[in-house]
Design an enzyme around this catalytic site. Structure first.
Site, short mmCIF file in Angstrom:
data_model
loop_
_atom_site.label_atom_id
_atom_site.label_comp_id
_atom_site.label_asym_id
_atom_site.label_seq_id
_atom_site.Cartn_x
_atom_site.Cartn_y
_atom_site.Cartn_z
N GLU A 296 -18.34 -29.76 -7.42
CA GLU A 296 -17.08 -30.35 -6.98
C GLU A 296 -16.75 -29.74 -5.62
O GLU A 296 -16.84 -28.53 -5.44
CB GLU A 296 -15.93 -30.03 -7.95
CG GLU A 296 -16.09 -30.68 -9.30
CD GLU A 296 -14.97 -30.35 -10.29
OE1 GLU A 296 -13.84 -30.03 -9.87
OE2 GLU A 296 -15.25 -30.39 -11.50
N GLU B 244 -15.70 -26.33 -17.19
CA GLU B 244 -14.61 -25.38 -17.33
C GLU B 244 -14.31 -25.03 -18.78
O GLU B 244 -13.22 -25.29 -19.30
CB GLU B 244 -13.36 -25.89 -16.61
CG GLU B 244 -13.66 -26.00 -15.12
CD GLU B 244 -12.48 -26.34 -14.26
OE1 GLU B 244 -11.75 -27.29 -14.58
OE2 GLU B 244 -12.28 -25.66 -13.24
C1 GAL Z 1 -11.66 -28.70 -11.19
C2 GAL Z 1 -11.89 -29.47 -12.45
C3 GAL Z 1 -11.59 -30.93 -12.31
C4 GAL Z 1 -10.27 -31.11 -11.64
C5 GAL Z 1 -10.30 -30.45 -10.31
C6 GAL Z 1 -9.00 -30.54 -9.58
O1 GAL Z 1 -11.44 -27.37 -11.46
O2 GAL Z 1 -13.22 -29.31 -12.87
O3 GAL Z 1 -11.58 -31.51 -13.58
O4 GAL Z 1 -9.28 -30.54 -12.41
O5 GAL Z 1 -10.53 -29.07 -10.48
O6 GAL Z 1 -8.58 -31.82 -9.39
#
Ligand code: GAL
Length: 952
Positions: free
Chosen positions: A486, A416
């Protein structure tokens, strides 16, 4: 001896990575060269600004007698000096790069040491290594300024041989909480300054090793491995088990066993230079992008991964070896095969463990500039050439440190950080330095610089489109494999919908799996709250419990989410029809020879017979039909099912013999629904109505007791203490139900009594359940019957008006006097909800009421058991038709809803029981998609029955 202007602090706000450090090189835990750990107790002084104190403290002879002490590795804010602070992506200071606030807590650290006996200070040099310091440090040894650095989760080494004395050395380190580097370290986590990784003094004898690069590839067509160790200092490499003894720089090809995460074969080796012998552990494997897929040793891999931040509830990111090992063992025991080191290179010893136990690793650079999104990414350092040297320095420090790990298969540029030339420069440098691995960065949506198309939190439908290659995108992207770096946001109760993702991953080659966000809740152990989260330290900006979104609680106790994930990603498929069972080896490399199989046969949840099942050692990807034995004859019949388990046949490095790896249940015969032959008639008198064992209030129709058990406030219930996923994240554009539920008053439903009727053999109570201010409601009829012994209740619910939201739950709730033990026949042992129920094993279970609670760091709906046929609690036996969701707790839903920390929940005298006909799914909307349609609970006409027996 040279001193700068004693208050010079320009380096703090300088975009450069630092000065004075040695070039980065490979990390290794030990060699035959002497080393001295400088971990331990250090003298410590905290000052409010970067220049509040001059640097006189660095001079030998300075009297630090009045200073405090801190442990190194450690964060001073977790040792009673100042406080931690949590923000997700907002910078906790004004965004004016590279400037930082004047209020810049600065920790001066002092360590005094003597050289160990036998350390010949005159022969060779010495290197001082810092494995991690947040966020910026300036270092003096014996009064000499040796440099300063940024890049918190990266190593920095300094040549110090010429400054050392046999005894009375003074190491002084000034650490600033904020620096230009903070702009590059805006990860979603606690801001925790300090020297949080090891500090080591390494003797460098003449002819000691410098940097070296182990190239160990595997040719799956020949079964041969090729080894070449390039070394800055010439020497020899020996691998006794392979009879290898070659000069550095020379390649040798021999038959080997390959390294994979499933079969982590490592060969012990030694790199011997003139002055040093460095033990190596070599894994032969080849990573490539071929046929549009990520392949290792010629085969496509499916990542069943997690994002791992480093976390310990008392020590923050200062992790010891045991904690790192605990993570690896827990992951292996839960079928996890991959780790993304979100969002920075971990302590280097963690990667040694990944090599040894077998985990695929995406090693991510210490880079995130997420806060710039608030200003449409203007002035983003990754798109500003002045910062590029710092970015390249970070890339090099990661790659050079970690390049000799077979577990590392992908380099990630960071997280990010928007897009920009600096990222391209990093990718180019990494590709040039190490062509043997792929490059990842989720923010590169067009895959200009990367080798993998990666996204976060894409919903199921989109992932399926990507699998079908219908998603478009640049030409380059369309040829690339896909991962979800993620997904499955594990905040609070959940994540829901994992099985649905896994089915999609397994259906399309292009989809190579994903990484759950995230491994562990970053709760901080705290006397006030048990675990603290954002805001608990008075931060003026914070993101609350968004920092607690892991599959394990802060103390590493697995949450139900981890148990669910283990089941969803199990490496063996077990399906069947009652006479045969189909076993599928879902691994990518290993055959099934490490596993033993067992069958058992249950009637009404009790095992009546069990045995072993002979399953061939299927190769990866193969399936076989295996015949089940003749089902045992059971007099009286009952609900029967097979349970087939795959277990470790022998102990492995990560699990004991008998550890359950995978399982499946195969129903054989259905259950007989409970019923009550209505033979007793309601009898009225003295303000009471009695019906079999039950007494009711004659005016309200309220149930008062069942036999000896007093019952309080039994009525329809639609409310649950909203979960983090019900609440959803503010930035989610789709509908977030918790807010609508509250708007529509589902947490304050009113119950209007329309009629209490005794006709024939039933007591019928007619009500309308609806919230103030709205016209929709639920016409609810309770029909009570009895056979004299048992009490039946049929609830009929007919929605009226325009219901535009699903219901949180639909069932009844009531209170009974304090009860402790609970037994049930149904899904267990853990909680389950409609879209988190894969791991619910149908059987007989027992617990205490307290044991039924899942202790989410921020309390919320939890603890439902699925598919319950019957449950016994507090002297009552409750049977359901159909099966129901069972929940019991020592506080009300309203108290649970109001609680912010575990310590807010105080047990009362009543146990509150919910028997639910339906529960709304959980989803993953705290960051990601909501509840998929099949798991939504709509307000539809429903009817459900319970049978109560006083078993007092
Ligand atoms: C993503 C980010 C993580 C965390 C997650 C939400 O966008 O890469 O670091 O913030 O969202 O928990």
């Amino acid at each position: 001896m040279s001193f700068r202007n004693s208050t010079a602090t320009d380096y703090v706000e300088d975009v450069s990575p630092g000065s004075g450090a040695l070039p980065p090189r490979a990390w290794y835990p030990a060699s035959d060269a002497t080393s001295l750990s400088l971990n331990g107790s250090w003298r410590f002084r905290l000052s409010p600004t970067a220049d509040a104190e001059d640097d006189a403290f660095a001079e030998p002879g300075y009297d630090a007698g009045g200073w405090a002490e801190v442990s190194v590795p450690g964060h001073w804010v977790l040792q009673g000096h100042g406080a931690p602070a949590y923000t997700n992506h907002l910078y906790p200071f004004p965004v004016d790069p590279p400037r930082v606030p004047t209020e810049n807590p600065t920790g001066d650290h002092l360590r005094f040491f003597d050289l160990p006996a036998g350390w010949d200070g005159t022969a060779g040099g010495a290197v001082l290594r810092f494995d991690g310091v947040e966020s910026c440090a300036r270092v003096w040894l014996n009064g000499t300024d040796i440099g300063e650095f940024k890049g918190s989760r990266l190593p920095h080494e300094f040549a110090v041989g010429q400054l050392l004395k046999p005894a009375g050395n003074v190491l002084a380190v000034r650490v600033h909480r904020w620096s230009a580097g903070s702009y590059l370290e805006d990860q979603d986590q606690w801001w925790l300054p300090g020297i949080f990784r090891d500090v080591t003094l390494l003797h460098r004898p003449p002819g000691a090793a410098l940097d070296f690069f182990v190239h160990a590839s595997y040719d799956h067509t020949t079964g041969q491995g090729t080894l070449r160790v390039d070394s800055d200092v010439d020497g020899r490499v020996s691998v006794p088990a392979l009879d290898i003894d070659v000069a550095t720089g020379e390649a040798v090809t021999v038959p080997v066993e390959a390294w994979t995460a499933e079969t982590p074969r490592l060969y012990d080796a030694v790199l011997a230079t003139e002055g040093e012998r460095v033990p190596l552990r070599i894994g032969f494997r080849t990573v490539e992008l071929a046929d549009g897929l990520i392949k290792v040793n010629g085969k496509a891999v499916l990542f069943k991964g997690v994002n791992r931040h480093e976390w310990h509830p008392e020590r923050g990111r200062a992790l010891d070896q045991e904690t790192m090992l605990a993570d690896v063992l827990l992951m292996k025991r839960h079928n996890i095969n991959a780790v993304r080191t979100s969002h920075y290179p971990p302590h280097p010893a963690f990667l040694d463990l990944c090599d040894e136990y077998g985990l695929w690793v995406i090693d991510e650079c210490d880079l995130e500039t997420h806060g710039f999104t608030e200003q449409a990414w203007r002035d983003n350092p990754v798109d500003d050439d002045r910062w590029t040297p710092a970015l390249l320095d970070r890339a090099a420090r990661m790659v050079e440190r970690d390049k000799n790990h077979p577990s590392v298969v992908i380099w990630s540029l960071g997280n990010e950080a928007g897009t920009g030339r600096g990222l391209t420069a990093m990718a180019e440098w990494i590709h040039g330095r190490d062509a043997s691995r792929l490059v990842h960065y989720e923010g590169d949506i067009d895959c200009r610089d990367t080798d993998v198309y990666s996204r976060m939190y894409a919903d199921h439908a989109e992932v399926e489109r990507i699998g079908r290659e219908l998603d478009g995108g640049t030409h380059k992207r369309r040829r690339l494999p896909f991962i979800l770096c993620e997904y499955g946001h594990a905040m609070g109760n959940g994540p829901g919908g994992l099985a649905d993702y896994q089915r999609i991953f397994e259906s399309y080659d292009r989809l190579q799996g994903g990484f759950i966000w995230e491994w562990i809740d970053h709760g901080i152990k705290d006397d006030r709250y048990e675990y603290a989260y954002g805001g608990d330290f008075g931060e003026e900006l914070h993101d609350g419990n968004f920092v607690c979104d892991g599959l394990v609680f802060p103390d590493r106790r697995p949450s139900p989410g981890l148990v669910e994930y283990k089941k969803v990603i199990e490496p063996v498929g077990v399906e069947g029809d009652g006479t045969t069972v189909r076993i599928t080896n879902k691994q990518d490399f290993a055959d099934l020879s490490a596993l033993a199989f067992e069958w058992s046969y249950q009637v009404d949840g009790e095992t009546v017979e069990a045995g072993t099942l002979a399953v061939p050692a299927l190769a990866a990807g193969e399936s076989a039909e295996v015949k089940l034995p003749e089902p045992p004859a059971v007099p009286g019949g009952g609900e029967a099912r097979w349970t087939v388990r795959a277990l470790l046949a022998a102990g492995t490095a990560w699990g004991p013999a008998g550890h359950v790896v995978a399982w499946g249940q195969i129903p054989v015969s259905a259950r007989q629904s409970p019923s009550v032959a209505a033979s007793a008639a309601p009898v009225s008198g003295a303000g009471r109505i009695t019906l079999g064992p039950a007494a009711f209030d004659a005016r309200s129709g309220a149930l008062l007791s069942i036999g000896s058990v007093d019952v309080t406030a039994l009525r329809l219930d639609v409310w649950r203490a909203t979960t983090d996923n019900d609440d959803g994240a503010a930035w989610q554009s789709d509908i977030r139900y918790a807010a609508l539920w509250r708007k529509f008053g589902l947490h304050r439903m009113r119950h209007r009594l329309d009629a209490v009727e005794t006709d024939g053999d039933a007591l019928t109570v007619r009500t309308r359940v609806a919230p103030a201010a709205w016209e929709f409601g639920l016409a609810t009829v309770y029909r009570w019957t009895s056979d004299g012994d048992r009490l039946g209740l049929t609830v009929s619910v007919t929605p009226d008006g325009d219901w535009t939201v699903p219901l949180p739950r639909l069932g009844i709730r009531f209170g009974i006097p304090a009860a402790d033990r609970v037994r049930w026949f149904g899904g267990g042992p853990e909680e389950a909800y409609p879209d988190t129920r894969s791991a619910a094993l149908v059987g007989r279970w027992e617990s205490t009421v307290d044991g039924l609670q899942t202790p989410y760091v921020r309390p919320q709906e939890n603890g439902a058991r699925a598919d319950v046929r019957w449950a016994e609690i507090g002297g009552l036996r409750i049977e359901g038709d159909p099966e129901f969701w069972f929940t019991a707790r020592r506080w009300t839903t309203e108290q649970l809803d109001a609680a912010a920390h575990r310590t807010d929940l105080v047990a009362g005298d009543t146990v509150w029981v919910n028997l639910d006909h339906g529960q709304h799914g959980i989803g993953s909307q705290s960051c990601g998609p909501g509840v998929l349609p099949p798991y939504q609970l709509h307000a539809d006409p429903s009817e459900f029955t319970f049978v109560f027996t006083d078993i007092g």
